[in-house]
Enzyme design. Structure first.
Site, short mmCIF file in Angstrom:
data_model
loop_
_atom_site.label_atom_id
_atom_site.label_comp_id
_atom_site.label_asym_id
_atom_site.label_seq_id
_atom_site.Cartn_x
_atom_site.Cartn_y
_atom_site.Cartn_z
N ASP A 34 4.88 -2.64 -29.94
CA ASP A 34 3.97 -3.75 -29.67
C ASP A 34 3.25 -3.63 -28.33
O ASP A 34 2.61 -4.57 -27.88
CB ASP A 34 4.73 -5.08 -29.73
CG ASP A 34 5.81 -5.20 -28.66
OD1 ASP A 34 6.59 -6.16 -28.73
OD2 ASP A 34 5.87 -4.35 -27.75
N ARG A 54 16.24 6.61 -28.64
CA ARG A 54 17.18 6.53 -29.77
C ARG A 54 18.58 6.74 -29.24
O ARG A 54 18.92 7.81 -28.72
CB ARG A 54 16.85 7.59 -30.83
CG ARG A 54 17.63 7.44 -32.14
CD ARG A 54 17.12 8.42 -33.17
NE ARG A 54 17.60 8.10 -34.52
CZ ARG A 54 18.65 8.71 -35.11
NH1 ARG A 54 19.31 9.65 -34.45
NH2 ARG A 54 19.01 8.38 -36.32
N SER A 97 21.83 10.05 -19.58
CA SER A 97 23.20 9.80 -20.05
C SER A 97 24.16 10.79 -19.41
O SER A 97 23.81 11.95 -19.18
CB SER A 97 23.26 9.93 -21.57
OG SER A 97 24.61 9.98 -22.02
N TYR A 122 21.98 13.64 -29.24
CA TYR A 122 21.55 12.59 -28.30
C TYR A 122 21.53 13.14 -26.87
O TYR A 122 20.52 13.05 -26.17
CB TYR A 122 22.50 11.40 -28.41
CG TYR A 122 22.33 10.39 -27.30
CD1 TYR A 122 21.21 9.57 -27.25
CD2 TYR A 122 23.30 10.25 -26.31
CE1 TYR A 122 21.05 8.64 -26.23
CE2 TYR A 122 23.15 9.33 -25.29
CZ TYR A 122 22.03 8.53 -25.25
OH TYR A 122 21.87 7.62 -24.23
N LYS A 126 18.32 14.05 -24.30
CA LYS A 126 18.22 13.43 -22.98
C LYS A 126 18.03 14.51 -21.91
O LYS A 126 17.24 14.34 -20.98
CB LYS A 126 19.48 12.61 -22.69
CG LYS A 126 19.54 11.27 -23.40
CD LYS A 126 18.48 10.31 -22.87
CE LYS A 126 18.65 8.91 -23.43
NZ LYS A 126 17.65 7.95 -22.90
N ILE A 188 27.22 -3.72 -16.48
CA ILE A 188 25.78 -3.93 -16.55
C ILE A 188 25.23 -4.51 -15.25
O ILE A 188 24.12 -4.16 -14.83
CB ILE A 188 25.41 -4.86 -17.75
CG1 ILE A 188 23.90 -4.88 -17.98
CG2 ILE A 188 25.99 -6.25 -17.57
CD1 ILE A 188 23.30 -3.58 -18.40
#
Length: 296
Positions: A34, A54, A97, A122, A126, A188
């Site tokens: 968007d 992803r 990561s 993954y 990265k 976090i």
């Protein structure tokens, strides 16, 4: 600062958007589907924080998983790098990561100087994105900062921590009392604090950082902390790790040997020395916040 964030609706993105706004930054958050580039070109931004990508999937079903990861984690990342350069953004922060370093650490914690050993599609993509970004921004005025976090936990978590939290909620004993491994985690709140620091600290330019809560825990200690936050006894049964490995293998769950029994430690010395960073939230407090604010 005016900050552009991709992946703003994800687990990290939601908390980071809120945290940075509370610090007085002006945030423009968008998703891959968007975002209106023509609108963005009319704005001026100091930093682009790229979280979108992803994520690692526990039960991969895509026929060509690598290409799917590459499209999201490498190709789209370079598209955002091109946008950052087009907009004259001063800094590009890329969320990578710890999987780039490897599946688990042996004998000593991972550092930024270690040879990359990505262990799955993954982590591999990265790492490829890191290399592509370094090449892209090599002669650019936009500076690059790369962050490789270990498992990130917090309210309404995803993936492995969500599974462990759900397991701890069941009033059943867990056979993990004899597991004395060492695992680095990052709450976090501490991750958001560190990203904010990187946004305005000049020494973060052209650097890669490994970060954590700076207090490693065993899986037994982690379960104890979670169940304490749930106002329950730890209820851990001390089964030898050698026996657990056999059980996991017989159940076809060999991946649990690394996820639950192996060490995965990171050395945060560089972040502490170069940026004078210290995590503001302890592991105990971070786990308590993750559990008490968990959205079911």
């Amino acid at each position: 600062m005016n900050i552009l964030i991709t992946g703003a609706s994800g687990f990290i993105g939601k908390s980071l958007t809120r945290y940075l706004a509370n610090q007085g930054h002006h945030i423009t958050a968008f998703q891959r589907n968007d975002f209106n580039e023509s609108t963005a070109t009319t704005q001026q931004y100091d930093c682009l924080i790229h979280l979108a990508g992803r994520a690692h999937i526990l039960h991969e079903t895509t026929a060509d998983a690598y290409q799917s990861f590459k499209a999201a984690n490498v190709d789209y990342t370079l598209k955002m790098a091109t946008l950052a350069q087009k907009l004259g953004i001063k800094q590009f922060i890329f969320m990578s990561s710890i999987g780039v370093n490897g599946k688990y650490s042996i004998d000593k914690p991972f550092t930024e100087k270690d040879t990359a050993q990505p262990h799955n599609d993954y982590a591999r993509t990265k790492w490829e994105a890191e290399l592509a970004l370094k090449a892209f921004f090599e002669k650019s005025e936009t500076v690059l900062t790369i962050i490789r976090p270990p498992l990130v936990y917090g309210p309404d978590p995803k993936a492995n921590f969500k599974a462990l939290l759900s397991l701890c909620r069941f009033p059943l004993p867990l056979p993990l009392g004899a597991v004395h491994n060492r695992r680095s985690l990052v709450g976090i709140d501490n991750l958001c604090q560190f990203i904010d620091l990187c946004c305005h600290h000049p020494a973060a330019a052209h650097q890669t950082f490994l970060i954590s809560d700076d207090h490693d825990v065993s899986i037994a200690e982690l379960v104890t902390l979670i169940r304490q936050a749930l106002h329950r006894a730890p209820w851990l049964v001390p089964i030898p790790t050698s026996v657990l490995k056999v059980i996991f293998s017989l159940l076809g769950k060999r991946n649990l040997n690394e996820q639950l029994l192996a060490d995965l430690q990171v050395d945060t010395t560089k972040a502490k020395q170069l940026l004078n960073w210290r995590p503001a939230t302890s592991v105990d407090e971070g786990i308590k916040r993750a559990v008490t604010n968990h959205v079911t």
